[in-house]
Design an enzyme around this catalytic site. Structure first.
Site, PDB file in Angstrom:
ATOM      1  N   LYS A  65      32.235  35.323  17.516  1.00 11.54           N
ATOM      2  CA  LYS A  65      31.755  34.903  16.185  1.00 11.54           C
ATOM      3  C   LYS A  65      30.243  34.816  16.311  1.00 11.54           C
ATOM      4  CE  LYS A  65      30.300  32.042  13.861  1.00 11.54           C
ATOM      5  NZ  LYS A  65      28.949  32.210  13.247  1.00 11.54           N
ATOM      6  N   GLU A 121      25.696  34.239  11.749  1.00  9.44           N
ATOM      7  CA  GLU A 121      25.741  34.911  10.448  1.00  9.44           C
ATOM      8  C   GLU A 121      24.345  35.344  10.003  1.00  9.44           C
ATOM      9  OE1 GLU A 121      26.068  31.838  11.173  1.00  9.44           O
ATOM     10  OE2 GLU A 121      25.020  30.559   9.731  1.00  9.44           O
ATOM     11  N   CYS A 180      15.412  29.084  23.479  1.00 11.59           N
ATOM     12  CA  CYS A 180      15.894  27.807  24.018  1.00 11.59           C
ATOM     13  C   CYS A 180      15.092  27.435  25.259  1.00 11.59           C
ATOM     14  CB  CYS A 180      17.369  27.887  24.349  1.00 11.59           C
ATOM     15  SG  CYS A 180      17.702  28.962  25.721  1.00 11.59           S
TER      16      CYS A 180
HETATM   17  P1  NAD Z   1      23.405  26.693  15.448  1.00 13.16           P
HETATM   18  O1  NAD Z   1      23.991  25.583  16.241  1.00 13.16           O
HETATM   19  O2  NAD Z   1      22.985  26.429  14.053  1.00 13.16           O
HETATM   20  O3  NAD Z   1      24.473  27.898  15.350  1.00 13.16           O
HETATM   21  C1  NAD Z   1      25.158  28.365  16.490  1.00 13.16           C
HETATM   22  C2  NAD Z   1      26.513  28.929  16.048  1.00 13.16           C
HETATM   23  O4  NAD Z   1      27.296  27.873  15.485  1.00 13.16           O
HETATM   24  C3  NAD Z   1      26.383  30.016  14.979  1.00 13.16           C
HETATM   25  O5  NAD Z   1      27.309  31.031  15.271  1.00 13.16           O
HETATM   26  C4  NAD Z   1      26.718  29.273  13.696  1.00 13.16           C
HETATM   27  O6  NAD Z   1      27.324  30.091  12.716  1.00 13.16           O
HETATM   28  C5  NAD Z   1      27.696  28.207  14.142  1.00 13.16           C
HETATM   29  N1  NAD Z   1      27.591  26.986  13.323  1.00 13.16           N
HETATM   30  C6  NAD Z   1      26.525  26.568  12.581  1.00 13.16           C
HETATM   31  N2  NAD Z   1      26.805  25.381  11.995  1.00 13.16           N
HETATM   32  C7  NAD Z   1      28.063  25.043  12.381  1.00 13.16           C
HETATM   33  C8  NAD Z   1      28.912  23.924  12.119  1.00 13.16           C
HETATM   34  N3  NAD Z   1      28.517  22.933  11.352  1.00 13.16           N
HETATM   35  N4  NAD Z   1      30.123  23.905  12.703  1.00 13.16           N
HETATM   36  C9  NAD Z   1      30.528  24.910  13.509  1.00 13.16           C
HETATM   37  N5  NAD Z   1      29.774  25.999  13.782  1.00 13.16           N
HETATM   38  C10 NAD Z   1      28.567  26.065  13.227  1.00 13.16           C
HETATM   39  O7  NAD Z   1      22.228  27.304  16.339  1.00 13.16           O
HETATM   40  P2  NAD Z   1      21.160  28.399  15.919  1.00 13.16           P
HETATM   41  O8  NAD Z   1      20.217  27.789  14.956  1.00 13.16           O
HETATM   42  O9  NAD Z   1      21.840  29.669  15.571  1.00 13.16           O
HETATM   43  O10 NAD Z   1      20.424  28.649  17.332  1.00 13.16           O
HETATM   44  C11 NAD Z   1      19.372  27.865  17.791  1.00 13.16           C
HETATM   45  C12 NAD Z   1      19.847  26.769  18.710  1.00 13.16           C
HETATM   46  O11 NAD Z   1      20.517  27.324  19.827  1.00 13.16           O
HETATM   47  C13 NAD Z   1      18.693  25.947  19.287  1.00 13.16           C
HETATM   48  O12 NAD Z   1      19.086  24.606  19.320  1.00 13.16           O
HETATM   49  C14 NAD Z   1      18.556  26.506  20.701  1.00 13.16           C
HETATM   50  O13 NAD Z   1      17.974  25.622  21.628  1.00 13.16           O
HETATM   51  C15 NAD Z   1      19.978  26.762  21.028  1.00 13.16           C
HETATM   52  N6  NAD Z   1      20.110  27.726  22.124  1.00 13.16           N
HETATM   53  C16 NAD Z   1      20.477  27.259  23.341  1.00 13.16           C
HETATM   54  C17 NAD Z   1      20.581  28.127  24.415  1.00 13.16           C
HETATM   55  C18 NAD Z   1      20.972  27.629  25.783  1.00 13.16           C
HETATM   56  O14 NAD Z   1      21.323  28.445  26.614  1.00 13.16           O
HETATM   57  N7  NAD Z   1      20.919  26.338  26.051  1.00 13.16           N
HETATM   58  C19 NAD Z   1      20.316  29.494  24.228  1.00 13.16           C
HETATM   59  C20 NAD Z   1      19.950  29.933  22.961  1.00 13.16           C
HETATM   60  C21 NAD Z   1      19.853  29.034  21.906  1.00 13.16           C
END
Ligand code: NAD
Length: 507
Positions: free
Chosen positions: A183, A186, A291
């Site tokens: 997944k 989006e 990240c």
């Molecule tokens: P996000 O948490 O908003 O989204 C991640 C995934 O979760 C997406 O596929 C999204 O559709 C889904 N999602 C969003 N809201 C949701 C909800 N309420 N319930 C269930 N699923 C939901 O993250 P983002 O904005 O896409 O990415 C940035 C974040 O990811 C930053 O916090 C960054 O630090 C983190 N990140 C961490 C790493 C790591 O390895 N630690 C690597 C890359 C990014």
């Protein structure tokens, strides 16, 4: 997240991948995939219906029966083909990635390349998935362990690395004999779809890799489905915590790699020019949407005088559309992301931090609608300020001061996140003390973004990670397999076993 849209002149639609077929979703909810520099709608992505999510899982479950028994070399050969295809299509993937995500072309190629390295790693599954064997653990008895796949695995990926992070997930999962439902974010699903096309071309059989799109509802359906064995999540801490809790309560194996606030500790003996270059690149590159971006610099002792040099270095960076030659950083992913970052900069000013460099009014000629924010630097940052306690995920660097290395280590260890950190120094003793005492997953020594190469595992501490085992490396083979331990004795014809044994010992 973009708002649902109803259109008549529809742009291309993003398909689902179910049972080896790219299919149009029957969903009534569609979101725009937007170029963050131009606001052009590149495509529309469906939020899959519950039936479509269930169909993807069912297809993965059906494919598992034969895929788990596909010879290990046959699985590895598909990965060899896939790495060749990704290499061949690198620039096409990078262009799509840059258009939908905003990062510069060079950075987009880096995104694909870091994923490609994981596919290369997956090619050595033959040795990675080896079990263990001990002969004669008792008279004529051998014990051995097998690493067997676990079934249908799920990956939920974020927007900031639309190639690398899906590639952290599905190649290692399927090469170990599992089947997969991805997944993707989006916000930029086009890149993962290109990768999926190449995976099918490489020979991944129908049902082994499936893709559904969506948000919260799709994620929750995946995390609670009885036929899902494991979930790999990468994204923000608040969503990751929810996914971990939900998945664990439903009996899944879950790994969540989450948010960050990465500190660079700069000692006064550090090589100054190299360090300032490293700080500027790691804080502002990819518009701070990594990240592993450095978002806090802790300047120790005399290094506290380096702020004007740091500001001067940051001013040399070029904010531009990702495809422009010489661009150092592109736009933020969405208008909402820009608003949030600008809001946090306003909070920083209100809370009394000193705005040394303000990127809010940056102009990119020809791209006035783009979600750009230029490099921004605050000094005098205190732990209780919002700009320090929250992950900003934009090109904003908070500068703090410390008298000693001990004080700097205490600052880093008290932060709620523990994803990455770095120390800049010429002193081996200081670096060794830092490496030993710091409670953070990835540690760089004069290396600003210490993302491990794929034969090591990515990790994290505190608010940056939940679950024991990280993506890629040896750990992910443990994550995507279960150990079975077999104890075996074979009798030779005509040799007596010596009678009934009622104890638990083997002789
Ligand atoms: P996000 O948490 O908003 O989204 C991640 C995934 O979760 C997406 O596929 C999204 O559709 C889904 N999602 C969003 N809201 C949701 C909800 N309420 N319930 C269930 N699923 C939901 O993250 P983002 O904005 O896409 O990415 C940035 C974040 O990811 C930053 O916090 C960054 O630090 C983190 N990140 C961490 C790493 C790591 O390895 N630690 C690597 C890359 C990014």
């Amino acid at each position: 997240m973009s708002t649902p849209a109803v259109r008549t002149d529809r742009p291309p639609t993003v398909k689902l991948l179910i049972n080896g077929q790219f299919v149009e979703s029957a969903s009534r909810e569609w979101h725009d995939v937007v170029n963050p520099a131009t606001q052009e709608v590149l495509a529309q992505v469906p939020f899959a219906t519950p039936e479509e999510v269930a169909a993807a899982i069912a297809s993965a479950k059906a494919a598992y029966a034969s895929w788990r028994n596909t010879p290990i070399a046959a699985r590895a050969r598909i990965m060899l083909k896939l790495q060749a295809l990704v290499r061949e299509h690198m620039s096409r993937i990078a262009r799509t990635l840059s258009a939908e995500q905003g990062k510069t072309l060079a950075d987009a190629e880096g995104d694909v390349f870091r994923g490609l390295e994981v596919i290369e790693h997956a090619c050595s599954v033959g040795s990675l998935q080896l079990g263990e064997f001990a002969e004669n653990v008792a008279g004529g008895v051998d014990t051995y362990s097998l690493r067997q796949p676990i079934g249908v695995c799920v990956g939920i990926s974020p927007f900031n690395f639309p190639a690398m992070i899906p590639l952290w997930m599905f190649p290692m999962a399927i090469v170990c004999g599992n089947t997969f439902v991805l997944k993707p974010s989006e916000q930029d699903p086009l890149t993962p779809m290109l990768l999926a096309e190449l995976a099918l071309q490489a020979g991944v059989p129908p049902g082994v890799l499936n893709i559904v799109h969506g948000g919260k509802a799709a994620v929750e359906a995946l995390c609670t489905h009885p036929d899902v064995a494991a979930i790999s999540f990468v994204g923000s801490t608040h969503v990751g915590t929810h996914v971990y809790d939900l998945g664990s309560r439903h009996g899944k194996r879950v790994q969540c790699m989450m948010g960050a606030k990465n500190h660079a500790v700069v000692l006064p003996d550090a090589s100054k020019d190299q360090t300032l270059n490293a700080l500027a690149g790691a804080a502002f590159g990819a518009a701070g949407q990594r990240c592993m971006a450095i978002s806090v610099a802790v300047l120790v002792g005399e290094a506290r005088k380096w702020i004007p040099d740091l500001v001067a270095k940051a001013k040399t960076l070029k904010v531009a559309v990702g495809t422009e030659k010489g661009a150092d950083l592109g736009p933020l992913i969405s208008k909402q992301a820009r608003q949030r970052v600008v809001g946090l900069i306003e909070d920083g000013v209100r809370e009394g931090a000193k705005l040394e460099l303000d990127g809010r009014d940056v102009k990119v000629p020809g791209y006035e609608q783009g979600n750009f924010v230029g490099p921004t630097i605050f000094s005098g940052v205190k732990p209780d300020m919002k700009i320090y306690s929250q992950e900003i995920f934009g090109p904003v660097l908070c500068v703090m001061g410390a008298e000693t290395l001990d004080e700097a280590i205490a600052i880093v260890n008290a932060n709620p996140f523990g994803n990455g950190t770095g120390i800049f120094t010429q002193s081996g003793a200081a670096a060794r003390k830092f490496q030993n005492e710091i409670d953070v997953g990835q540690v760089g020594i004069n290396v600003p973004i210490p993302v491990p190469v794929p034969f090591f595992s990515f990790t994290g501490s505190r608010g940056s990670k939940l679950g024991d085992l990280g993506p890629y490396g040896k750990q992910v083979v443990q994550f995507y397999t279960q150990t079975k331990t077999v104890t075996a004795r074979w009798f030779e014809d005509g040799v007596s076993s010596g009678g009934v044994n009622t104890t638990i010992s083997l002789k």
